[in-house]
Design a protein around this motif. Structure first.
Motif, short mmCIF file in Angstrom:
data_model
loop_
_atom_site.label_atom_id
_atom_site.label_comp_id
_atom_site.label_asym_id
_atom_site.label_seq_id
_atom_site.Cartn_x
_atom_site.Cartn_y
_atom_site.Cartn_z
N UNK A 642 0.83 -1.22 0.00
CA UNK A 642 0.00 0.00 0.00
C UNK A 642 0.86 1.26 0.00
N UNK A 643 0.40 2.23 -0.72
CA UNK A 643 1.12 3.50 -0.78
C UNK A 643 0.94 4.25 0.52
N UNK A 644 2.04 4.77 1.03
CA UNK A 644 2.00 5.52 2.28
C UNK A 644 1.59 6.95 1.97
N UNK A 645 0.35 7.28 2.32
CA UNK A 645 -0.14 8.63 2.05
C UNK A 645 0.13 9.58 3.21
N UNK A 646 0.88 9.10 4.22
CA UNK A 646 1.22 9.95 5.36
C UNK A 646 2.67 9.69 5.77
N UNK A 647 3.64 9.97 4.88
CA UNK A 647 5.04 9.62 5.17
C UNK A 647 5.62 10.35 6.37
N UNK A 648 5.07 11.51 6.70
CA UNK A 648 5.58 12.28 7.83
C UNK A 648 4.82 12.01 9.13
N UNK A 649 3.79 11.17 9.07
CA UNK A 649 3.03 10.87 10.28
C UNK A 649 2.18 12.00 10.78
N UNK A 650 1.91 12.99 9.94
CA UNK A 650 1.14 14.16 10.37
C UNK A 650 -0.33 13.82 10.58
N UNK A 651 -0.86 12.90 9.75
CA UNK A 651 -2.24 12.47 9.97
C UNK A 651 -2.33 11.52 11.17
N UNK A 652 -1.26 10.79 11.39
CA UNK A 652 -1.25 9.81 12.47
C UNK A 652 -1.45 10.47 13.83
N UNK A 653 -0.79 11.59 14.06
CA UNK A 653 -0.89 12.24 15.37
C UNK A 653 -2.21 12.97 15.56
N UNK A 654 -3.02 13.06 14.48
CA UNK A 654 -4.34 13.67 14.61
C UNK A 654 -5.45 12.64 14.75
N UNK A 655 -5.06 11.37 14.93
CA UNK A 655 -6.05 10.30 15.05
C UNK A 655 -6.99 10.58 16.21
N UNK A 656 -8.26 10.22 16.02
CA UNK A 656 -9.28 10.50 17.04
C UNK A 656 -9.34 9.42 18.11
N UNK A 657 -8.61 8.33 17.94
CA UNK A 657 -8.69 7.23 18.90
C UNK A 657 -7.31 6.85 19.42
N UNK A 658 -6.57 7.78 20.03
CA UNK A 658 -5.21 7.46 20.48
C UNK A 658 -5.17 6.35 21.52
N UNK A 659 -6.13 6.32 22.44
CA UNK A 659 -6.11 5.29 23.49
C UNK A 659 -6.40 3.91 22.92
N UNK A 660 -7.30 3.83 21.94
CA UNK A 660 -7.61 2.54 21.33
C UNK A 660 -6.39 2.02 20.55
N UNK A 661 -5.69 2.93 19.89
CA UNK A 661 -4.49 2.53 19.17
C UNK A 661 -3.40 2.04 20.14
N UNK A 662 -3.27 2.75 21.24
CA UNK A 662 -2.28 2.34 22.25
C UNK A 662 -2.64 0.98 22.83
N UNK A 663 -3.92 0.78 23.11
CA UNK A 663 -4.37 -0.49 23.68
C UNK A 663 -4.13 -1.64 22.70
N UNK A 664 -4.34 -1.38 21.42
CA UNK A 664 -4.13 -2.41 20.40
C UNK A 664 -2.66 -2.81 20.33
N UNK A 665 -1.76 -1.83 20.46
CA UNK A 665 -0.32 -2.11 20.42
C UNK A 665 0.08 -3.00 21.60
N UNK A 666 -0.60 -2.84 22.73
CA UNK A 666 -0.23 -3.57 23.95
C UNK A 666 -0.91 -4.93 24.07
N UNK A 667 -1.78 -5.27 23.12
CA UNK A 667 -2.56 -6.51 23.22
C UNK A 667 -1.66 -7.72 23.43
N UNK A 668 -1.94 -8.43 24.51
CA UNK A 668 -1.23 -9.68 24.78
C UNK A 668 0.11 -9.53 25.47
N UNK A 669 0.63 -8.32 25.60
CA UNK A 669 1.97 -8.15 26.17
C UNK A 669 1.99 -8.43 27.67
N UNK A 670 0.88 -8.19 28.36
CA UNK A 670 0.88 -8.43 29.82
C UNK A 670 1.06 -9.90 30.14
N UNK A 671 0.55 -10.80 29.27
CA UNK A 671 0.76 -12.23 29.48
C UNK A 671 2.11 -12.68 28.94
#
Length: 869
Positions: A642-671
């Motif tokens: 897929x073409x990266x339409x946000x190479x600088x991550x500028x759209x990434x930091x404007x995401x409306x669900x930062x906590x959900x994204x953080x939680x997804x990254x941590x999935x399973x790590x506690x076990x």
């Protein structure tokens, strides 16, 4: 409506379509499909096959839509479900693909190809119970193929049915008994059988099997080293069982013979010495006064073996007092005379013992004086140089940075062309808190040997730590593909050290958008590890490399516990939490006067122009036609990148669900990593903001069991109590009472937060990070800004043991709070830590970076490194 039934002639045409697809005659297959659909436009199976062919031809969207339409026409066709499973598998949606395969089997339960692919997917998704059933079906269809027997044994083992796995292996070996004594696959099968017996706890049978198939006695196990190692390990386990003394004596003698044979093959095998001594009741990790002399005697016997360094080095670990002093002096003299650069790394584990550490220092100082005053041919000048080198490393490791740098200055005057001296200087400056001086010193080492990949890599790493990303990319580009940006090439090579360091560098510079992009690349790297194992499920069973294969599966299950992934996960969560806490942070990262998409497009255009100037082929019409002409017809099922339409991550930091994204990254790590404090804190920080209070308190309880006095835990316990008590309404049952009880186990209800905070500071008054935690709790309790500042400034007073790292953490916290006294603290630390540049002003740091850039590269830099393809 029932799907149309093909006439006999058209059934043959459809069979031709399947054959053409199997043989990758895609153009013919497409025409055949069109011919059928012209007569039967509602035939779902043909629509699916045509869609599959279109995907192969590069018309992915059109093909997938046609497959979906075909499935709607005929949901009872195993072909439709099989086609859809192939597309899902190509997109790495393994769980969904497996569901489609299971649906296909409902309509054609004996389809061999579908069963085979189902088995692979069940292994990939770790659904071992279903795997056993699938392997049974494959064996039922082809009982004379031994690979299906092997696959069934592996399925049983993965599902925990070791007895059944053993029975299957015995059956296989029964009809392979006349295969000969030089068959590698049969040898591996026997070793796998021994491993199954070991896992079952039947150590005696495992030993008997190894001995009956011993290569030295004409047996079929070809890897004698591996089989002897396994035999020695099994005999050690037998000795731990409840057996009479006579048997234990016999096992000890047989194990002793095994270890001696292994040492005769490799006299420098450290693990062999550990096993050899353990067989005599000596644990090298816990040598006692009673068995110390015996251990030294056994090691002396092997110290006389020519070129064997391991027994001499292990003797240093075992010996104490005068005996250690007698052994270490010739060891050091030999290492310095030979000029062994890794001598300090070899000796560093001995530094855990302060007495041994002091003895080493005294002897090296003595040797330094001796070598400095020696004349004639008795001592080479390089011996004195290596003594200085070792002494500098010693002082640097112990935090005596000035002393280390002074010794290095003497060594560089003595021999200014030795890269190791400048590398050690860089390491000493790094430890002293001077990343810019460290980068310059490492670059000086690089200029002495421009072809050395290791020094080039270290230079790039140090430049990233100094915040000079562009300069680091210039260094890295010396051993990446010409014409491509260094960053893109290193991402493709999955260079973990680069990705982690660059992400950290961007984060320190406040470029959270670029930091997030790098950390997410690390996540993709680990996802690719999971995908890469897919091809081995069938291959390993077919080639009978089973012990290595099962170990690989265990490694894959725990691969995300790698420190690189944990570091990236924690850093990513901290950034997402910061973006959630401060809603203005994301927009502030956007460039002024331009939108994010404008910036992205301009960056992309500039990169394309640079690439063109470096010699990339132009995308003109002639070249495009030429590329089309030589392009193969079959583009495979893999989706295009897929073409990266946000190479600088500028759209990434404007995401409306930062906590959900953080939680997804941590999935399973506690076990996966239950003993990691950083993971506990990261999960808490997300959970408390998502109002998942039970999950939050559970993480703090786990952290409390690991380190009850950790500063991060102290501030979070206070934060949890304050957050829950400040809720407008009490949490209803059953969660409320459980939560209250859990919080009380961490902080009794009768203890106020003020008392809790003051008691913690009294207990840890000399710890700077404890003072920071105390200040954070004071801020939670709404203390005035000047009071919090005053608390933090106490780190500059006695008896606080402040180092530059803790001081920088305090400064960062003051800046985070926007404290008016942050500059005052910076100046105080700049005066206190003379060697550190961490506390220089922004203008001074910019000047340091500019001076490095303007200095350029010496002519000693040499040619670019050989291109890595």
């Amino acid at each position: 409506m029932a799907p149309p039934i093909l006439a006999q002639k058209d059934k043959k045409l459809f069979a031709d379509l399947l054959s053409q697809y199997e043989n990758r005659q895609l153009s013919k297959g497409r025409k055949t499909a069109d011919q059928i659909l012209k007569k039967y436009p509602e035939h779902g199976e043909t629509m699916c096959m045509k869609g599959l062919i279109l995907v192969h031809l590069g018309q992915r969207d059109e093909g997938i839509n046609l497959v979906k339409e075909g499935m709607r026409k005929d949901l009872s066709s195993h072909i439709c479900w099989h086609v859809w499973a192939l597309i899902q598998k190509s997109e790495h949606k393994y769980e969904d693909a497996l569901k489609s395969y299971i649906q296909a089997l409902k309509f054609d339960k004996d389809n061999f190809n579908i069963l085979r692919d189902t088995a692979v997917l069940q292994t990939q998704t770790r659904q071992f119970e279903g795997l056993v059933e699938t392997r049974h079906n494959l064996l039922r269809l082809r009982p004379y193929n031994r690979h299906h027997w092997v696959g069934l044994a592996v399925a049983y083992q993965l599902n925990g049915n070791l007895d059944e796995a053993k029975q299957v292996l015995e059956h296989i070996e029964g009809f392979l008994r006349n295969i000969g004594t030089s068959n590698v696959e049969f040898s591996e099968l026997l070793m796998y059988h021994v491993r199954i017996l070991e896992d079952m706890g039947d150590f005696q049978s495992a030993v008997d099997m190894l001995e009956s198939h011993d290569r030295a006695k004409g047996g079929s196990v070809l890897d004698r080293m591996a089989s002897t190692e396994m035999k020695a390990r099994l005999l050690a386990k037998l000795k731990e069982s409840d057996a009479d003394d006579e048997k234990k004596t016999a096992w000890t003698e047989r194990a002793d013979a095994a270890w001696r044979w292994l040492l005769s093959q490799n006299a420098d095998g450290y693990e062999y010495y550990k096993g050899f001594l353990a067989n005599q009741g000596i644990d090298l990790a816990n040598v006692t006064d009673e068995n110390r002399e015996k251990a030294l005697e056994m090691l002396r016997d092997y110290s006389n073996v020519q070129f064997a360094t391991a027994p001499r080095r292990l003797a240093l670990h075992v010996a104490t007092g005068q005996e250690f002093q007698d052994l270490i002096k010739p060891y050091l003299t030999n290492g310095l005379t030979k000029g062994i650069p890794s001598l300090f790394a070899d000796l560093k584990p001995l530094y855990k013992d302060s007495v041994k550490r002091q003895i080493i220092e005294d002897i090296v100082e003595e040797l330094r004086g001796t070598f400095a005053t020696s004349t004639g041919d008795s001592v080479q000048p390089t011996t004195y140089l290596w003594a200085l080198y070792l002494l500098a490393q010693h002082h640097s490791y112990l935090g005596r940075h000035k002393q280390a740098l002074e010794i290095l200055d003497i060594a560089i005057v003595h021999t200014p062309t030795l890269p190791e001296l400048y590398m050690t200087r860089a390491r000493a400056l790094k430890r002293a808190g001077d990343p810019h001086g460290a980068a310059r010193a490492m670059n000086d080492a690089r200029l002495l040997d421009g072809q050395d990949r290791f020094i080039n890599t270290k230079t790039g790493k140090y430049l990233l730590r100094a915040g000079m990303v562009n300069e680091a990319d210039t260094i890295f580009s010396k051993f990446t593909r010409g014409g491509a940006p260094a960053g893109a090439d290193l991402e493709e090579m999955q260079a973990m050290h680069y990705l982690v360091e660059q992400g950290d560098s961007y984060r320190r510079a406040g470029k959270l958008n670029l930091a997030l992009k790098k950390y997410y690349v690390i996540q993709k790297v680990f996802e690719s590890f999971r995908e890469d194992q897919y091809e081995f499920h069938q291959y390993s069973v077919r080639k009978t490399i089973l012990n290595v294969y099962t170990e690989m599966l265990k490694w894959e299950d725990n691969v995300r516990s790698h420190p690189g992934f944990i570091h990236a996960a924690v850093a990513t969560v901290q950034i997402w939490v910061a973006l959630y806490d401060d809603a203005t942070l994301g927009p502030s990262l956007q460039p002024p006067e331009t939108t994010g998409s404008d910036v992205s497009s301009k960056k992309a255009i500039n990169k394309a122009k640079k690439a063109a100037r470096k010699g990339q082929p132009e995308a003109d019409g002639a070249n495009s036609k030429k590329a089309t002409a030589i392009q193969p017809e079959d583009r495979g099922l893999e989706p295009p990148r897929p073409r990266d339409d946000d190479p600088e991550g500028l759209k990434l930091v404007l995401a409306e669900d930062p906590l959900e994204r953080a939680d997804k990254y941590l999935t399973g790590l506690s076990e996966l990593v239950p003993q990691n404090m950083d993971i506990c804190f990261a999960i808490y920080d997300v959970a408390i903001r998502r109002k998942k209070y039970l999950q939050a308190v559970r993480m703090l309880a786990r952290a409390h069991s690991l380190d009850s006095e950790h500063p991060g835990l102290h501030s979070r316990i206070a934060h949890l109590r304050n957050t829950v008590s400040s809720l407008p309404e009490p949490i209803p049952v059953p969660v409320g009472p459980i939560l209250a009880e859990s919080i009380a186990s961490l902080l009794p209800a009768e203890v106020s937060l003020e008392l809790f905070n003051s008691q913690y500071l009294q207990k840890h008054s000399s710890s700077p990070m404890a003072i920071v935690a105390h200040a954070k709790v004071a801020q939670i309790l709404k203390a005035p800004q000047d009071e919090v500042d005053s608390i933090l400034f106490t780190v500059l007073k006695e008896p606080v043991q402040l180092d530059h790292e803790a001081a920088f953490a305090v400064l960062s916290y003051l800046k985070e709070m926007k404290s008016p006294r942050a500059e005052e603290f910076r100046i105080a630390c700049n005066d206190r830590f003379e060697l550190s540049t961490l506390f220089r002003s922004d203008e001074e740091i910019a000047a340091l970076q500019k001076s490095f850039t303007e200095s350029g590269e010496s002519s000693a830099d040499g040619e670019a490194l050989e291109t890595v393809i």
